[in-house]
Structures are given as C-alpha cells and as structure tokens.
Write a protein that holds these residues in place. Structure first.
Motif, PDB file in Angstrom:
ATOM      1  N   ALA A  19     111.021   7.621 -14.621  1.00  0.00           N
ATOM      2  CA  ALA A  19     110.868   8.500 -13.468  1.00  0.00           C
ATOM      3  C   ALA A  19     111.172   7.746 -12.173  1.00  0.00           C
ATOM      4  O   ALA A  19     111.722   8.308 -11.238  1.00  0.00           O
ATOM      5  N   GLY A  20     110.803   6.472 -12.126  1.00  0.00           N
ATOM      6  CA  GLY A  20     111.158   5.642 -10.989  1.00  0.00           C
ATOM      7  C   GLY A  20     110.475   5.975  -9.681  1.00  0.00           C
ATOM      8  O   GLY A  20     111.001   5.654  -8.628  1.00  0.00           O
ATOM      9  N   VAL A  21     109.325   6.595  -9.733  1.00  0.00           N
ATOM     10  CA  VAL A  21     108.623   6.977  -8.512  1.00  0.00           C
ATOM     11  C   VAL A  21     107.778   5.829  -7.978  1.00  0.00           C
ATOM     12  O   VAL A  21     107.796   5.539  -6.794  1.00  0.00           O
ATOM     13  N   VAL A  22     107.040   5.183  -8.852  1.00  0.00           N
ATOM     14  CA  VAL A  22     106.112   4.126  -8.461  1.00  0.00           C
ATOM     15  C   VAL A  22     106.775   2.763  -8.716  1.00  0.00           C
ATOM     16  O   VAL A  22     107.132   2.455  -9.850  1.00  0.00           O
TER      17      VAL A  22
ATOM     18  N   ASP B 230     105.401   6.353 -17.178  1.00  0.00           N
ATOM     19  CA  ASP B 230     106.576   7.164 -16.844  1.00  0.00           C
ATOM     20  C   ASP B 230     106.301   8.654 -17.046  1.00  0.00           C
ATOM     21  O   ASP B 230     106.642   9.486 -16.203  1.00  0.00           O
ATOM     22  N   MET B 231     105.720   8.964 -18.179  1.00  0.00           N
ATOM     23  CA  MET B 231     105.416  10.370 -18.478  1.00  0.00           C
ATOM     24  C   MET B 231     104.386  10.912 -17.494  1.00  0.00           C
ATOM     25  O   MET B 231     104.454  12.073 -17.093  1.00  0.00           O
ATOM     26  N   GLY B 232     103.456  10.064 -17.081  1.00  0.00           N
ATOM     27  CA  GLY B 232     102.485  10.466 -16.064  1.00  0.00           C
ATOM     28  C   GLY B 232     103.137  10.706 -14.711  1.00  0.00           C
ATOM     29  O   GLY B 232     102.762  11.627 -13.986  1.00  0.00           O
ATOM     30  N   GLU B 233     104.125   9.869 -14.367  1.00  0.00           N
ATOM     31  CA  GLU B 233     104.876  10.085 -13.126  1.00  0.00           C
ATOM     32  C   GLU B 233     105.539  11.453 -13.152  1.00  0.00           C
ATOM     33  O   GLU B 233     105.473  12.207 -12.180  1.00  0.00           O
ATOM     34  N   LEU B 234     106.189  11.766 -14.269  1.00  0.00           N
ATOM     35  CA  LEU B 234     106.861  13.055 -14.404  1.00  0.00           C
ATOM     36  C   LEU B 234     105.851  14.199 -14.307  1.00  0.00           C
ATOM     37  O   LEU B 234     106.099  15.203 -13.633  1.00  0.00           O
ATOM     38  N   SER B 235     104.700  14.036 -14.929  1.00  0.00           N
ATOM     39  CA  SER B 235     103.651  15.059 -14.829  1.00  0.00           C
ATOM     40  C   SER B 235     103.133  15.185 -13.401  1.00  0.00           C
ATOM     41  O   SER B 235     102.816  16.285 -12.937  1.00  0.00           O
TER      42      SER B 235
END
Length: 143
Positions: free
Chosen positions: A8-11, A62-67
């Motif tokens: 996701a690359g957010v954090v 990553d999956m948590g970022e997407l969520s």
C-alpha cells in the motif's frame, strides 16, 4: 526491515517499525483467540518476540493500510480483513499468530484512517481505486 517494500505504501518504514514494536507491547493485553480467550506469553522471551516473521507482519500491515484507506473512503474493508485471517489459517498459523496478525492489521488500519481523515475527504476517484485494489486482492486470494 528497511528493505521491505510495502504494497500500500502509505506508512513509511521509519513510522512502520515503531508501530510494529508498539503493537507487540499491546498484543499481550489485547490478543484473543477466535473463541475469545486471552492470549498470554509463555515466558519473558515470548513476550518480547513477535509471534510471526517480519514478512508476515509486514503483509498484515499492508492489508491494514489498505483497510485504513477503505475506512477513510467509506469502502467496506471487512472482507479484506477476513481474507487476511483466512490466509493465515490456511498457512497453518497458530491462534496466537492469527491474533497478532489481526492486531497488526488493526493498528495499521487505525493509523492510516486517522491520518487520512486529517488530510481531507476521499474523492470519488480515490474511492474507486481503493475498491478496485481490494477487489483485485480478493480475486487473487488462494482458495
């Protein structure tokens, strides 16, 4: 850990690493099995060791970022989380490991949703991109 490339690359890694360490600290007070039993460490060493390897922890993050992005945009994120735990169980993760994966997911989700809410509202284009990303992840989920 800094060589890991997030999906996701957010954090950024500089923030992710302390969040994972904090997650381990709170895990022992929040971790529960599927039937609601509290998870406790078997030793002091157990208390200080992540129950999963870094690849698994990073994937859960990553999956948590997407969520978190989905939550921010009003897109249903629950199936994304369910797919994560299904995959963990299919990969023979223990109840303790599945619980830790769940807590990591929740930590990342909460961090991203909160951070994004401060940056403004989600556009229709962002909403569609996030929905598409979740749909794509689910379509490629091993069955």
């Amino acid at each position: 850990m800094s060589s890991y490339v997030a999906i996701a690359g957010v954090v950024p890694a500089s923030t992710r690493e302390p969040l994972l360490k904090e997650t381990l600290k709170v895990f022992w007070s929040k971790g529960k099995t599927a039937d609601g039993k509290s998870i406790q460490p078997t030793s002091n060493s157990d208390r200080q060791t992540m129950p999963v390897n870094m690849n698994v922890a990073n994937f859960a993050f990553d999956m948590g970022e997407l969520s978190g992005l989905a939550e921010w945009c009003g897109v249903d994120w629950r199936e994304n989380f369910a797919a994560l735990t299904r995959q963990a169980r299919k990969n023979n993760q223990t109840e303790k490991q599945v619980a830790f994966i769940s807590i990591v997911h929740g930590t990342a989700q909460g961090f991203v949703a909160s951070s994004m809410a401060k940056s403004g509202s989600c556009s229709a284009q962002q909403r569609e991109q996030i929905k598409s990303q979740i749909d794509s992840m689910l379509a490629h989920e091993p069955r």
